[in-house]
Design a protein around this motif. Sequence first.
Motif, PDB file in Angstrom:
ATOM      1  N   GLN A  44     -57.307 -79.716  48.030  1.00 23.14           N
ATOM      2  CA  GLN A  44     -58.524 -80.424  48.427  1.00 23.14           C
ATOM      3  C   GLN A  44     -59.286 -80.968  47.227  1.00 23.14           C
ATOM      4  O   GLN A  44     -59.950 -82.004  47.324  1.00 23.14           O
ATOM      5  N   ASP A  45     -59.192 -80.300  46.090  1.00 23.58           N
ATOM      6  CA  ASP A  45     -59.889 -80.772  44.892  1.00 23.58           C
ATOM      7  C   ASP A  45     -59.321 -82.106  44.420  1.00 23.58           C
ATOM      8  O   ASP A  45     -60.069 -83.006  44.014  1.00 23.58           O
ATOM      9  N   GLN A  46     -58.017 -82.229  44.470  1.00 23.46           N
ATOM     10  CA  GLN A  46     -57.381 -83.484  44.075  1.00 23.46           C
ATOM     11  C   GLN A  46     -57.737 -84.606  45.048  1.00 23.46           C
ATOM     12  O   GLN A  46     -57.986 -85.740  44.639  1.00 23.46           O
ATOM     13  N   ILE A  47     -57.764 -84.282  46.340  1.00 21.51           N
ATOM     14  CA  ILE A  47     -58.117 -85.285  47.348  1.00 21.51           C
ATOM     15  C   ILE A  47     -59.558 -85.742  47.173  1.00 21.51           C
ATOM     16  O   ILE A  47     -59.863 -86.948  47.171  1.00 21.51           O
ATOM     17  N   ILE A  48     -60.469 -84.794  47.014  1.00 17.32           N
ATOM     18  CA  ILE A  48     -61.891 -85.130  46.884  1.00 17.32           C
ATOM     19  C   ILE A  48     -62.147 -85.941  45.623  1.00 17.32           C
ATOM     20  O   ILE A  48     -62.894 -86.921  45.638  1.00 17.32           O
ATOM     21  N   THR A  49     -61.521 -85.546  44.509  1.00 20.56           N
ATOM     22  CA  THR A  49     -61.693 -86.285  43.255  1.00 20.56           C
ATOM     23  C   THR A  49     -61.204 -87.725  43.407  1.00 20.56           C
ATOM     24  O   THR A  49     -61.867 -88.671  42.959  1.00 20.56           O
ATOM     25  N   MET A  50     -60.055 -87.897  44.037  1.00 24.07           N
ATOM     26  CA  MET A  50     -59.503 -89.229  44.255  1.00 24.07           C
ATOM     27  C   MET A  50     -60.422 -90.077  45.139  1.00 24.07           C
ATOM     28  O   MET A  50     -60.710 -91.239  44.836  1.00 24.07           O
ATOM     29  N   LEU A 185     -54.771 -71.523  60.568  1.00 18.45           N
ATOM     30  CA  LEU A 185     -54.331 -71.026  59.272  1.00 18.45           C
ATOM     31  C   LEU A 185     -55.455 -70.314  58.522  1.00 18.45           C
ATOM     32  O   LEU A 185     -56.622 -70.396  58.889  1.00 18.45           O
ATOM     33  N   ALA A 186     -55.088 -69.667  57.453  1.00 21.27           N
ATOM     34  CA  ALA A 186     -56.027 -68.855  56.677  1.00 21.27           C
ATOM     35  C   ALA A 186     -57.116 -69.712  56.040  1.00 21.27           C
ATOM     36  O   ALA A 186     -56.926 -70.914  55.812  1.00 21.27           O
ATOM     37  N   PRO A 187     -58.273 -69.096  55.749  1.00 21.05           N
ATOM     38  CA  PRO A 187     -59.384 -69.840  55.135  1.00 21.05           C
ATOM     39  C   PRO A 187     -59.032 -70.495  53.802  1.00 21.05           C
ATOM     40  O   PRO A 187     -59.709 -71.433  53.384  1.00 21.05           O
ATOM     41  N   SER A 188     -57.973 -70.026  53.139  1.00 24.94           N
ATOM     42  CA  SER A 188     -57.614 -70.585  51.840  1.00 24.94           C
ATOM     43  C   SER A 188     -57.211 -72.053  51.910  1.00 24.94           C
ATOM     44  O   SER A 188     -57.244 -72.756  50.898  1.00 24.94           O
ATOM     45  N   VAL A 189     -56.819 -72.525  53.094  1.00 25.24           N
ATOM     46  CA  VAL A 189     -56.452 -73.943  53.242  1.00 25.24           C
ATOM     47  C   VAL A 189     -57.445 -74.709  54.110  1.00 25.24           C
ATOM     48  O   VAL A 189     -57.196 -75.857  54.464  1.00 25.24           O
ATOM     49  N   SER A 190     -58.558 -74.080  54.445  1.00 25.42           N
ATOM     50  CA  SER A 190     -59.534 -74.723  55.331  1.00 25.42           C
ATOM     51  C   SER A 190     -60.129 -75.980  54.721  1.00 25.42           C
ATOM     52  O   SER A 190     -60.236 -77.024  55.380  1.00 25.42           O
ATOM     53  N   TRP A 191     -60.517 -75.898  53.446  1.00 24.63           N
ATOM     54  CA  TRP A 191     -61.176 -77.051  52.819  1.00 24.63           C
ATOM     55  C   TRP A 191     -60.229 -78.225  52.648  1.00 24.63           C
ATOM     56  O   TRP A 191     -60.652 -79.381  52.700  1.00 24.63           O
ATOM     57  N   PHE A 192     -58.942 -77.933  52.462  1.00 25.93           N
ATOM     58  CA  PHE A 192     -57.978 -79.036  52.390  1.00 25.93           C
ATOM     59  C   PHE A 192     -57.924 -79.778  53.720  1.00 25.93           C
ATOM     60  O   PHE A 192     -57.952 -81.017  53.760  1.00 25.93           O
ATOM     61  N   MET A 196     -58.991 -83.726  54.580  1.00 22.15           N
ATOM     62  CA  MET A 196     -58.114 -84.703  55.206  1.00 22.15           C
ATOM     63  C   MET A 196     -58.735 -85.245  56.491  1.00 22.15           C
ATOM     64  O   MET A 196     -58.656 -86.453  56.773  1.00 22.15           O
ATOM     65  N   LEU A 197     -59.350 -84.395  57.291  1.00 23.32           N
ATOM     66  CA  LEU A 197     -59.991 -84.851  58.524  1.00 23.32           C
ATOM     67  C   LEU A 197     -61.086 -85.870  58.237  1.00 23.32           C
ATOM     68  O   LEU A 197     -61.215 -86.887  58.928  1.00 23.32           O
ATOM     69  N   VAL A 198     -61.889 -85.608  57.214  1.00 26.21           N
ATOM     70  CA  VAL A 198     -62.948 -86.550  56.835  1.00 26.21           C
ATOM     71  C   VAL A 198     -62.354 -87.879  56.378  1.00 26.21           C
ATOM     72  O   VAL A 198     -62.861 -88.952  56.698  1.00 26.21           O
ATOM     73  N   SER A 199     -61.239 -87.815  55.657  1.00 29.08           N
ATOM     74  CA  SER A 199     -60.650 -89.043  55.109  1.00 29.08           C
ATOM     75  C   SER A 199     -60.120 -89.973  56.191  1.00 29.08           C
ATOM     76  O   SER A 199     -60.011 -91.188  55.981  1.00 29.08           O
TER      77      SER A 199
END
Length: 225
Positions: A44-50, A185-192, A196-199
């Motif tokens: 998610q950090d790479q997606i948000i930065t991009m 899925l686990a919270p560790s992938v929630s922000w990713f 993607m949903l926002v994008s």
Amino acid sequence: SLYAIALIITISFILGFHARISTILLFLFYASMLHRNTYLINGQDQIITMLLFFSIFAPLGSSYSLDACIRRNGKKIRKPKLESIWAIRLLQVSIAIVYVFSAPAKLFADEMWRNGQALYWVSQSDRWFRFSDVGFFNSLPLSLFLTYVTLAVFILFPYLVWFSKTRWFFLGGIALIHFNMLILLAPSVSWFNISMLVSFILFIPPLTMRNFVNRLLAQKIINKE
């Protein structure tokens, strides 16, 4: 104090207040924070930065923003000018490319995706799956169906989302997949998945979005009356 400043910048970005400046500052803060410790970077950090980088060049403050409200209230309403869409197109292409590479990577790098058992084994893991003790999800036939449907949508989405006849089917399909991943899925992938949903808003035609907002506002006025 630095994080307090970043919070103010983030709020300004969300409200669309001095949108261009807020986007630049937020990108600089977010990118510099990640580069302090690259071991903490996740998908998610790479997606948000991009997204933040390309948003610097996009007309974020031209509609549904505090900047736009200030312009309207200040009676500085002029004939709408044509906005360049190249920045929006770059944002769209960047998201599509994520699936251009991720889908083949799943298919060729992991045998579980090829034999349809990927989601079955994920559902068995209490580290990655929220409901590993629910028998309904521990089903091989269900895994076969969902694994291949997910692969098909991931492979076809970056190519068929551009056409009006197939856009809504694949946009809805991929949004549903990420929403289910967010829930299951686990919270560790929630922000990713949230990123993607926002994008996916990028692929909704402006006229469709404008008509949707206008209907919401009209319904709100009717309810008040």
